[in-house]
Write an enzyme that holds these catalytic residues in place. Structure first.
Site, short mmCIF file in Angstrom:
data_model
loop_
_atom_site.label_atom_id
_atom_site.label_comp_id
_atom_site.label_asym_id
_atom_site.label_seq_id
_atom_site.Cartn_x
_atom_site.Cartn_y
_atom_site.Cartn_z
N HIS A 1 -6.38 -33.90 -20.85
CA HIS A 1 -6.31 -35.25 -20.94
C HIS A 1 -4.81 -35.73 -21.00
O HIS A 1 -4.45 -36.64 -21.66
CB HIS A 1 -7.19 -36.19 -21.83
N HIS B 1 -3.23 -34.54 -15.32
CA HIS B 1 -4.72 -34.90 -14.91
C HIS B 1 -4.44 -36.14 -14.23
O HIS B 1 -5.23 -36.42 -13.28
CB HIS B 1 -5.49 -34.87 -16.26
N HIS C 1 -5.59 -44.38 -16.04
CA HIS C 1 -6.93 -44.25 -16.38
C HIS C 1 -7.19 -43.55 -17.69
O HIS C 1 -8.27 -43.87 -18.47
CB HIS C 1 -7.86 -43.66 -15.39
N ASP C 2 -6.25 -42.63 -18.15
CA ASP C 2 -6.51 -42.14 -19.41
C ASP C 2 -5.51 -41.88 -20.32
O ASP C 2 -4.90 -41.30 -21.28
CB ASP C 2 -6.89 -40.46 -19.18
N ASP D 1 -11.47 -38.29 -10.72
CA ASP D 1 -11.41 -38.05 -12.16
C ASP D 1 -11.88 -36.69 -12.33
O ASP D 1 -11.68 -35.82 -12.95
CB ASP D 1 -12.33 -39.03 -13.01
C1 LIG Z 1 -15.29 -38.34 -15.52
O1 LIG Z 1 -15.13 -38.53 -16.99
C2 LIG Z 1 -15.01 -37.43 -17.82
C3 LIG Z 1 -14.68 -37.56 -19.15
C4 LIG Z 1 -14.53 -36.61 -19.73
C5 LIG Z 1 -14.60 -35.38 -19.42
CL1 LIG Z 1 -13.87 -34.11 -20.42
C6 LIG Z 1 -14.76 -35.17 -17.96
C7 LIG Z 1 -14.41 -33.86 -17.27
N1 LIG Z 1 -13.72 -33.47 -16.33
N2 LIG Z 1 -13.71 -32.11 -16.15
C8 LIG Z 1 -14.98 -31.92 -16.63
C9 LIG Z 1 -15.34 -30.38 -17.03
C10 LIG Z 1 -14.91 -29.23 -15.84
N3 LIG Z 1 -16.45 -29.93 -17.72
C11 LIG Z 1 -17.00 -31.03 -18.51
C12 LIG Z 1 -18.06 -30.92 -19.22
C13 LIG Z 1 -18.69 -31.68 -20.01
C14 LIG Z 1 -18.23 -33.08 -19.99
C15 LIG Z 1 -18.91 -33.77 -20.64
O2 LIG Z 1 -18.23 -35.19 -20.95
N4 LIG Z 1 -20.27 -33.79 -20.96
C16 LIG Z 1 -20.94 -34.88 -21.80
C17 LIG Z 1 -22.23 -35.14 -20.81
C18 LIG Z 1 -22.97 -36.27 -21.59
C19 LIG Z 1 -21.74 -35.38 -19.23
C20 LIG Z 1 -16.91 -33.19 -19.22
C21 LIG Z 1 -16.49 -32.37 -18.39
N5 LIG Z 1 -15.27 -32.52 -17.86
C22 LIG Z 1 -14.78 -36.09 -16.98
MG LIG Z 2 -11.24 -40.83 -19.44
ZN LIG Z 3 -9.86 -38.56 -16.59
#
Ligand SMILES: COc1ccc(Cl)c(-c2nnc3c(C)nc4ccc(C(=O)NCC(C)C)cc4n23)c1
Ligand SMILES: [Mg+2]
Ligand SMILES: [Zn+2]
Length: 344
Positions: free
Chosen positions: A81, A85, A123-124, A235
């Protein structure tokens, strides 16, 4: 209190000759992560120019550059983050505007495109590599500030964005008509807050219903649902790239997740399985994330724009990549390697 940006930094960006008319740069399969960190702000300026936003809103370039340099500096450097990103998120929104002709076909007004790109970049801001629930469980300062509102981190990203806009010589949208200015800030607020996945899950059924009946461009509600969809798709856009990008991004995300898991263990708490380096199965949770979070988002996008179906195909291929790698993980797990070691 934001770090100052010196004139030399601003001039370097203004004179940077990098022609962004790199044909690959406009393709969905191009990963903006390939662009060197030092050239990203210059590419962002080119995106604003290419979308004619500089002319449409008489934006002073030196204010825009100072704003962008402060936004870039306002990001910390957690594995995932970080500014890279944010830059890749903004690039995907730019690709959607260009490849789906969102401006020419009046899916977006100039003002909405301006707010969308700017919101992606911001956004982050100041993310610490930990989740909203971690803020609350650790009683962080941000939780005390925002937990009553929910979306703790997203409120912080928004407040940092507004702070930077209020910093001397950084308010690049000051030249907007008063009504456009207010509307732009309202859009930035809604779009940054929409990046909380919990909010996305509330909006998804309405977005699915909208895509089935066809978007009504006169409806403010539909436009808001559409913009939020673009934010979430952007995102998650790393997942639309080839499996080499997907694998390296997973390594960054799980480095963040496992660090949080370690902190939670040190606090005497039990982390979620996907954040526990002893228990997580990266391949399983990535298949799960692709199927239950990413594919539904890009299915709605493909319903609205047939050109987006190639993104879904790439995601299916990436799901297949994780399915195959389960065998590999399985073998290494027997040899006692953790799943992160297998990725590296
Ligand atoms: C759109 O907002 C976000 C915020 C934070 C994150 Cl890290 C991501 C994000 N962006 N790429 C990824 C990848 C490759 N794997 C992830 C695996 C799990 C999760 C997660 O938050 N699981 C919780 C469940 C309640 C959904 C997020 C993941 N993720 C997107
Ligand atoms: Mg975020
Ligand atoms: Zn983000």
């Amino acid at each position: 209190y934001h770090m100052k940006v010196n004139a030399c930094d601003v001039i370097n960006v203004l004179i940077c000759g990098k022609s962004h008319h790199h044909p690959r740069y406009l393709e969905f399969r191009f990963s903006p992560r390939e662009i060197p960190y030092g050239e990203t702000v210059c590419f962002v300026v080119k995106m604003y120019e290419d979308l004619n936003l500089i002319n449409a809103f008489r934006i002073k370039k030196d204010l825009l550059v100072r704003f962008l340099l402060l936004v870039q500096k306002a990001y910390r450097d957690p594995p995932y983050h970080n500014w890279t990103h944010a830059f890749s998120t903004a690039h995907f929104s730019y690709l959607c505007i260009k490849n789906f002709d969102l401006l020419e076909k009046n899916y977006l007004t100039d003002l909405e495109a301006l707010a969308l790109i700017t919101s992606c970049l911001c956004h982050d801001i100041d993310h610490r590599g930990t989740t909203n629930s971690f803020q609350i469980q650790s009683n962080s300062l941000l939780a005390s500030l925002y937990s009553s509102e929910g979306s703790v981190m997203e409120h912080h990203h928004l407040s940092q964005t507004l702070c930077i806009l209020n910093t001397t010589d950084c308010n690049f949208i000051e030249s907007l008509e008063q009504s456009d200015y207010v509307k732009c800030l309202d859009l930035i607020r809604d779009l940054i807050l929409a990046t909380d996945l919990a909010t996305h899950f509330d909006l998804l059924p309405k977005q699915q219903e909208m895509a089935e009946r066809g978007i009504d461009l006169e409806s403010d509600k539909d436009k808001s649902l559409f913009l939020s969809l673009l934010m979430t798709a952007s995102d998650l856009s790393d997942q639309t790239k080839e499996c080499g990008v997907v694998r390296s991004v997973a390594e960054l995300i799980y480095t963040e997740f496992f660090t949080q898991g370690d902190m939670e263990k040190n606090m005497g708490r039990k982390p979620m399985e996907m954040m526990d380096r002893e228990k997580a199965s990266i391949a399983d949770s990535q298949v799960d994330f692709l199927e239950h979070v990413c594919v539904p988002v890009f299915t709605v996008l493909a319903n609205l724009f047939p050109g987006a179906s190639v993104l879904l195909e790439t995601m299916e291929a990436n799901t297949e990549y994780w399915e195959v790698s389960k065998q590999v993980f399985g073998k290494y797990a027997l040899e006692g390697k953790t799943s992160l070691e297998v990725l590296t």
